[in-house]
Design a protein around this motif. Structure first.
Motif, PDB file in Angstrom:
ATOM      1  N   LEU A  57      59.906   6.657  29.240  1.00 35.92           N
ATOM      2  CA  LEU A  57      58.682   7.134  28.583  1.00 35.92           C
ATOM      3  C   LEU A  57      58.469   8.607  28.875  1.00 35.92           C
ATOM      4  O   LEU A  57      58.137   9.389  27.975  1.00 35.92           O
ATOM      5  N   LYS A  58      58.640   8.988  30.136  1.00 34.46           N
ATOM      6  CA  LYS A  58      58.453  10.382  30.534  1.00 34.46           C
ATOM      7  C   LYS A  58      59.399  11.295  29.761  1.00 34.46           C
ATOM      8  O   LYS A  58      59.023  12.388  29.343  1.00 34.46           O
ATOM      9  N   LYS A  59      60.621  10.838  29.526  1.00 34.18           N
ATOM     10  CA  LYS A  59      61.603  11.609  28.758  1.00 34.18           C
ATOM     11  C   LYS A  59      61.090  11.898  27.344  1.00 34.18           C
ATOM     12  O   LYS A  59      61.425  12.912  26.751  1.00 34.18           O
ATOM     13  N   GLN A  60      60.231  11.007  26.828  1.00 36.27           N
ATOM     14  CA  GLN A  60      59.637  11.174  25.500  1.00 36.27           C
ATOM     15  C   GLN A  60      58.296  11.900  25.556  1.00 36.27           C
ATOM     16  O   GLN A  60      57.641  12.070  24.529  1.00 36.27           O
ATOM     17  N   GLY A  61      57.889  12.281  26.759  1.00 34.25           N
ATOM     18  CA  GLY A  61      56.591  12.940  26.914  1.00 34.25           C
ATOM     19  C   GLY A  61      55.420  11.976  26.849  1.00 34.25           C
ATOM     20  O   GLY A  61      54.306  12.363  26.508  1.00 34.25           O
ATOM     21  N   LEU A  62      55.674  10.709  27.158  1.00 32.22           N
ATOM     22  CA  LEU A  62      54.654   9.670  27.094  1.00 32.22           C
ATOM     23  C   LEU A  62      54.339   9.123  28.477  1.00 32.22           C
ATOM     24  O   LEU A  62      55.163   9.195  29.382  1.00 32.22           O
ATOM     25  N   GLY A  63      53.180   8.529  28.591  1.00 36.19           N
ATOM     26  CA  GLY A  63      52.772   7.874  29.821  1.00 36.19           C
ATOM     27  C   GLY A  63      51.739   6.809  29.522  1.00 36.19           C
ATOM     28  O   GLY A  63      51.406   6.541  28.358  1.00 36.19           O
ATOM     29  N   GLU A  64      51.201   6.222  30.558  1.00 39.58           N
ATOM     30  CA  GLU A  64      50.234   5.133  30.417  1.00 39.58           C
ATOM     31  C   GLU A  64      49.030   5.548  29.569  1.00 39.58           C
ATOM     32  O   GLU A  64      48.507   4.762  28.788  1.00 39.58           O
ATOM     33  N   LYS A  65      48.611   6.786  29.694  1.00 38.76           N
ATOM     34  CA  LYS A  65      47.440   7.285  28.943  1.00 38.76           C
ATOM     35  C   LYS A  65      47.670   7.243  27.435  1.00 38.76           C
ATOM     36  O   LYS A  65      46.718   7.207  26.657  1.00 38.76           O
ATOM     37  N   ASP A  66      48.916   7.220  27.003  1.00 35.44           N
ATOM     38  CA  ASP A  66      49.245   7.227  25.573  1.00 35.44           C
ATOM     39  C   ASP A  66      49.287   5.834  24.958  1.00 35.44           C
ATOM     40  O   ASP A  66      49.379   5.700  23.740  1.00 35.44           O
ATOM     41  N   MET A  67      49.230   4.800  25.794  1.00 39.86           N
ATOM     42  CA  MET A  67      49.312   3.430  25.307  1.00 39.86           C
ATOM     43  C   MET A  67      47.920   2.937  24.913  1.00 39.86           C
ATOM     44  O   MET A  67      46.969   3.089  25.668  1.00 39.86           O
ATOM     45  N   ASP A  68      47.803   2.340  23.743  1.00 37.71           N
ATOM     46  CA  ASP A  68      46.532   1.795  23.264  1.00 37.71           C
ATOM     47  C   ASP A  68      46.170   0.554  24.087  1.00 37.71           C
ATOM     48  O   ASP A  68      47.021  -0.307  24.314  1.00 37.71           O
TER      49      ASP A  68
END
Length: 186
Positions: A57-68
């Motif tokens: 997820l981090k590699k995609q610039g995503l984290g827990e805050k981005d999950m609905d």
């Protein structure tokens, strides 16, 4: 190729992206915002709880805050993650998905396709699957030889599946490559 965590992450992400493309092609008409069974936020949470999936997820610039909170990573076209999904997201097929496939050979190849991600991580650290590792420090302790061997097996099976979907032909040698994925160690 060096057997490192960074190389594993890159190879895994590349293969999962290709698997996702085929799954999307086969099933996107059914999976968009379907919350009937498998696509729930509680299943999506594994992507942020697992040390390995969290790295993807981090590699995609995503984290827990981005999950609905309600739909997890699901949007109108299905899962919004390019890679980093829990293996169950590929391995589970509802009856509606299976009914979309024209015959038993297509169902078999789709079943193998769904098991590729699961196959890669089996017994990565003792009896634990790669995505069951929660402590990021434990990622350095995984059995890289085993994981990379299983990654190569999954890549070979993926190539067979792609060729089958293009040609409609699956010969004995192809089935032997696919059998490696469906025959798990005890």
């Amino acid at each position: 190729m060096m057997l490192t965590l960074e190389n594993l992450i890159n190879e895994y992400a590349a293969l999962e992206t290709e698997i996702r493309k085929i799954m999307t092609h086969l099933f996107s008409g059914t999976c968009g915002l379907c919350t009937a069974c498998c696509c729930r936020a509680d299943i999506c949470e594994e992507a942020v709880e697992s040390a390995f999936l969290a790295r993807l997820l981090k590699k995609q610039g995503l984290g827990e805050k981005d999950m609905d909170d309600r739909f997890g990573w699901l949007d109108l076209s299905g899962c919004s993650l390019d890679y980093g999904r829990p293996p169950v997201c590929y391995a589970y097929y509802c009856d509606e998905l299976l009914a979309r496939l024209p015959d038993d050979t297509h169902r078999y190849s789709a079943g193998v396709l769904g098991k590729l991600i699961l196959h890669i991580g089996q017994q990565a650290l003792g009896n634990r699957h790669l995505v069951e590792i929660m402590d990021p420090d434990d990622l350095e302790k995984i059995n890289y030889d085993r994981v990379f061997q299983r990654l190569e097996e999954a890549q070979a099976a993926f190539e067979v599946i792609k060729a089958y979907l293009a040609s409609g032909m699956l010969n004995k040698a192809d089935r032997e490559v696919l059998a490696v994925i469906t025959t798990e160690e005890p």
